[in-house]
Motif scaffolding. Structure first.
Motif, PDB file in Angstrom:
ATOM      1  N   LEU A  51       0.871  -1.164   0.000  1.00  0.00           N
ATOM      2  CA  LEU A  51       0.000   0.000   0.000  1.00  0.00           C
ATOM      3  C   LEU A  51       0.912   1.219   0.000  1.00  0.00           C
ATOM      4  CD1 LEU A  51      -2.806  -1.054   2.491  1.00  0.00           C
ATOM      5  CD2 LEU A  51      -2.853  -1.053   0.001  1.00  0.00           C
ATOM      6  N   SER A  52       1.293   1.613  -1.179  1.00  0.00           N
ATOM      7  CA  SER A  52       2.255   2.702  -1.347  1.00  0.00           C
ATOM      8  C   SER A  52       1.610   4.053  -1.098  1.00  0.00           C
ATOM      9  CB  SER A  52       2.798   2.669  -2.776  1.00  0.00           C
ATOM     10  OG  SER A  52       3.590   3.797  -3.019  1.00  0.00           O
ATOM     11  N   THR A  53       2.410   4.948  -0.550  1.00  0.00           N
ATOM     12  CA  THR A  53       1.927   6.314  -0.360  1.00  0.00           C
ATOM     13  C   THR A  53       1.994   7.091  -1.666  1.00  0.00           C
ATOM     14  OG1 THR A  53       4.135   6.975   0.335  1.00  0.00           O
ATOM     15  CG2 THR A  53       2.556   6.387   2.069  1.00  0.00           C
ATOM     16  N   GLU A  54       2.757   6.561  -2.617  1.00  0.00           N
ATOM     17  CA  GLU A  54       2.837   7.196  -3.930  1.00  0.00           C
ATOM     18  C   GLU A  54       2.296   6.206  -4.949  1.00  0.00           C
ATOM     19  OE1 GLU A  54       6.691   8.780  -4.864  1.00  0.00           O
ATOM     20  OE2 GLU A  54       7.099   9.005  -2.731  1.00  0.00           O
ATOM     21  N   SER A  55       1.345   6.627  -5.703  1.00  0.00           N
ATOM     22  CA  SER A  55       0.702   5.728  -6.648  1.00  0.00           C
ATOM     23  C   SER A  55       1.207   5.970  -8.058  1.00  0.00           C
ATOM     24  CB  SER A  55      -0.808   5.945  -6.592  1.00  0.00           C
ATOM     25  OG  SER A  55      -1.427   5.192  -7.581  1.00  0.00           O
ATOM     26  N   ILE A  56       1.307   4.896  -8.787  1.00  0.00           N
ATOM     27  CA  ILE A  56       1.681   5.014 -10.196  1.00  0.00           C
ATOM     28  C   ILE A  56       0.624   5.797 -10.966  1.00  0.00           C
ATOM     29  CG2 ILE A  56       0.606   2.828 -10.896  1.00  0.00           C
ATOM     30  CD1 ILE A  56       2.995   2.479 -12.812  1.00  0.00           C
ATOM     31  N   ALA A  57      -0.604   5.772 -10.472  1.00  0.00           N
ATOM     32  CA  ALA A  57      -1.687   6.490 -11.152  1.00  0.00           C
ATOM     33  C   ALA A  57      -1.418   7.991 -11.215  1.00  0.00           C
ATOM     34  CB  ALA A  57      -3.017   6.217 -10.465  1.00  0.00           C
ATOM     35  N   LYS A  58      -0.735   8.542 -10.230  1.00  0.00           N
ATOM     36  CA  LYS A  58      -0.420   9.972 -10.239  1.00  0.00           C
ATOM     37  C   LYS A  58       0.445  10.332 -11.438  1.00  0.00           C
ATOM     38  CE  LYS A  58      -0.624  10.671  -5.248  1.00  0.00           C
ATOM     39  NZ  LYS A  58       0.170  10.973  -4.048  1.00  0.00           N
ATOM     40  N   GLU A  59       1.444   9.504 -11.683  1.00  0.00           N
ATOM     41  CA  GLU A  59       2.338   9.766 -12.812  1.00  0.00           C
ATOM     42  C   GLU A  59       1.620   9.561 -14.139  1.00  0.00           C
ATOM     43  OE1 GLU A  59       5.723  11.263 -14.269  1.00  0.00           O
ATOM     44  OE2 GLU A  59       5.344  11.025 -12.134  1.00  0.00           O
ATOM     45  N   LEU A  60       0.821   8.503 -14.216  1.00  0.00           N
ATOM     46  CA  LEU A  60       0.076   8.239 -15.443  1.00  0.00           C
ATOM     47  C   LEU A  60      -0.931   9.344 -15.730  1.00  0.00           C
ATOM     48  CD1 LEU A  60      -0.566   4.413 -15.032  1.00  0.00           C
ATOM     49  CD2 LEU A  60       0.913   5.501 -16.723  1.00  0.00           C
ATOM     50  N   ALA A  61      -1.511   9.917 -14.684  1.00  0.00           N
ATOM     51  CA  ALA A  61      -2.521  10.966 -14.858  1.00  0.00           C
ATOM     52  C   ALA A  61      -1.956  12.191 -15.562  1.00  0.00           C
ATOM     53  CB  ALA A  61      -3.104  11.366 -13.499  1.00  0.00           C
ATOM     54  N   LYS A  62      -0.689  12.438 -15.390  1.00  0.00           N
ATOM     55  CA  LYS A  62      -0.046  13.578 -16.062  1.00  0.00           C
ATOM     56  C   LYS A  62      -0.098  13.422 -17.587  1.00  0.00           C
ATOM     57  CE  LYS A  62       3.313  14.295 -12.360  1.00  0.00           C
ATOM     58  NZ  LYS A  62       4.754  14.207 -12.036  1.00  0.00           N
ATOM     59  N   HIS A  63      -0.101  12.195 -18.034  1.00  0.00           N
ATOM     60  CA  HIS A  63      -0.047  11.914 -19.467  1.00  0.00           C
ATOM     61  C   HIS A  63      -1.387  11.521 -20.072  1.00  0.00           C
ATOM     62  CE1 HIS A  63       4.310  12.044 -19.161  1.00  0.00           C
ATOM     63  NE2 HIS A  63       4.209  11.251 -18.110  1.00  0.00           N
ATOM     64  N   TYR A  64      -2.233  10.838 -19.263  1.00  0.00           N
ATOM     65  CA  TYR A  64      -3.448  10.257 -19.821  1.00  0.00           C
ATOM     66  C   TYR A  64      -4.749  10.722 -19.176  1.00  0.00           C
ATOM     67  CZ  TYR A  64       0.085   7.089 -21.620  1.00  0.00           C
ATOM     68  OH  TYR A  64       1.199   6.572 -22.217  1.00  0.00           O
ATOM     69  N   GLY A  65      -4.662  11.530 -18.141  1.00  0.00           N
ATOM     70  CA  GLY A  65      -5.864  11.946 -17.424  1.00  0.00           C
ATOM     71  C   GLY A  65      -6.171  10.988 -16.291  1.00  0.00           C
ATOM     72  N   GLU A  66      -6.956  11.462 -15.334  1.00  0.00           N
ATOM     73  CA  GLU A  66      -7.234  10.707 -14.111  1.00  0.00           C
ATOM     74  C   GLU A  66      -7.924   9.364 -14.359  1.00  0.00           C
ATOM     75  OE1 GLU A  66      -6.399  11.460 -10.919  1.00  0.00           O
ATOM     76  OE2 GLU A  66      -5.344  13.253 -11.619  1.00  0.00           O
ATOM     77  N   GLU A  67      -8.963   9.357 -15.177  1.00  0.00           N
ATOM     78  CA  GLU A  67      -9.748   8.136 -15.362  1.00  0.00           C
ATOM     79  C   GLU A  67      -8.941   7.031 -16.036  1.00  0.00           C
ATOM     80  OE1 GLU A  67     -13.787   6.705 -17.626  1.00  0.00           O
ATOM     81  OE2 GLU A  67     -13.688   8.768 -16.895  1.00  0.00           O
ATOM     82  N   LYS A  68      -8.283   7.361 -17.126  1.00  0.00           N
ATOM     83  CA  LYS A  68      -7.497   6.347 -17.840  1.00  0.00           C
ATOM     84  C   LYS A  68      -6.302   5.901 -16.984  1.00  0.00           C
ATOM     85  CE  LYS A  68      -5.647   5.078 -22.254  1.00  0.00           C
ATOM     86  NZ  LYS A  68      -5.628   5.348 -23.665  1.00  0.00           N
ATOM     87  N   ALA A  69      -5.715   6.829 -16.247  1.00  0.00           N
ATOM     88  CA  ALA A  69      -4.577   6.488 -15.392  1.00  0.00           C
ATOM     89  C   ALA A  69      -4.979   5.451 -14.349  1.00  0.00           C
ATOM     90  CB  ALA A  69      -4.036   7.739 -14.718  1.00  0.00           C
ATOM     91  N   ALA A  70      -6.129   5.633 -13.745  1.00  0.00           N
ATOM     92  CA  ALA A  70      -6.600   4.685 -12.734  1.00  0.00           C
ATOM     93  C   ALA A  70      -6.820   3.300 -13.339  1.00  0.00           C
ATOM     94  CB  ALA A  70      -7.876   5.196 -12.086  1.00  0.00           C
ATOM     95  N   THR A  71      -7.362   3.247 -14.527  1.00  0.00           N
ATOM     96  CA  THR A  71      -7.612   1.980 -15.220  1.00  0.00           C
ATOM     97  C   THR A  71      -6.302   1.272 -15.559  1.00  0.00           C
ATOM     98  OG1 THR A  71      -9.648   2.860 -16.142  1.00  0.00           O
ATOM     99  CG2 THR A  71      -8.719   0.921 -17.233  1.00  0.00           C
ATOM    100  N   VAL A  72      -5.353   2.025 -16.105  1.00  0.00           N
ATOM    101  CA  VAL A  72      -4.055   1.452 -16.482  1.00  0.00           C
ATOM    102  C   VAL A  72      -3.303   0.973 -15.234  1.00  0.00           C
ATOM    103  CG1 VAL A  72      -1.785   1.973 -17.473  1.00  0.00           C
ATOM    104  CG2 VAL A  72      -3.857   2.745 -18.630  1.00  0.00           C
ATOM    105  N   ALA A  73      -3.301   1.781 -14.183  1.00  0.00           N
ATOM    106  CA  ALA A  73      -2.601   1.413 -12.953  1.00  0.00           C
ATOM    107  C   ALA A  73      -3.200   0.145 -12.347  1.00  0.00           C
ATOM    108  CB  ALA A  73      -2.645   2.556 -11.952  1.00  0.00           C
TER     109      ALA A  73
END
Length: 186
Positions: A18-40
């Motif tokens: 349970l990381s305090t830093e999520s990969i979704a944050k980095e992905l969101a910079k490139h793909y937006g919040e919704e797609k980042a959450a799905t990819v992560a």
């Protein structure tokens, strides 16, 4: 280690799985919040499934059985994959906390290993105190160094106190642990 034996990999829960830093944050910079959450989520699913196929995985934590079980089953990031963990081992029965040696021996017992087989168990943790505790009892240890900092825990002097592996994210665990666990071929 014989080729027929599975590698046992114990993951610390808080600060590691349970990381305090999520990969979704980095992905969101490139793909937006919704797609980042799905990819992560897809990445995490495949990462844990692949690890499970090759190894025996457990969650190992300083929390209580109820607290850790709830975290694994109810965490939005981890709950979809909770079934990949063979067991949840906590320090509750021991009455001591990591990095006390007794809790690592308790882990070994729970995964069917004796004190003389501690070197057959890997601990994966983002917490240096946990890595040092595992190394002190003869386990192999992998430090998840997400912040790219320097190893600075000197509780045990020299190489014996350092992690066997240092990785930046959990996606590296399987390949690196299996690579390191292979017998030396002469």
């Amino acid at each position: 280690m014989s080729s027929s034996e599975k590698v046992i990999v114990a993951f610390d829960l808080y600060g590691t799985l349970l990381s305090t830093e999520s990969i979704a944050k980095e992905l969101a910079k490139h793909y937006g919040e919704e797609k980042a959450a799905t990819v992560a989520a897809a990445w995490r699913k495949h990462q844990l499934e692949y690890t499970w196929r090759l190894n025996s995985m457990v969650v190992f934590s300083n929390g209580t059985q109820q607290m850790v079980g709830n975290s694994v089953r109810k965490s939005p990031d981890l709950s979809p994959y909770s079934e990949v963990f063979q067991n949840i081992v906590t320090v509750e029965e021991v009455g001591k906390f990591k990095p006390h040696p007794d809790v690592y021996h308790h882990l070994a017992k729970k995964v069917g290993k004796g004190k003389e087989q501690m070197n057959d168990i890997w601990l994966v943790s983002g917490n240096p105190f946990d890595v040092v505790g595992a190394k002190a009892v003869g386990m192999k240890a992998c430090w998840v160094n997400r912040a790219s900092g320097e190893w600075n825990d000197a509780l045990i002097d020299g190489e014996a106190g350092k992690p066997d592996l240092v990785i930046k994210d959990l996606g590296e665990v399987v390949e690196r642990v299996l690579e390191t666990s292979k017998p030396n071929e002469q």
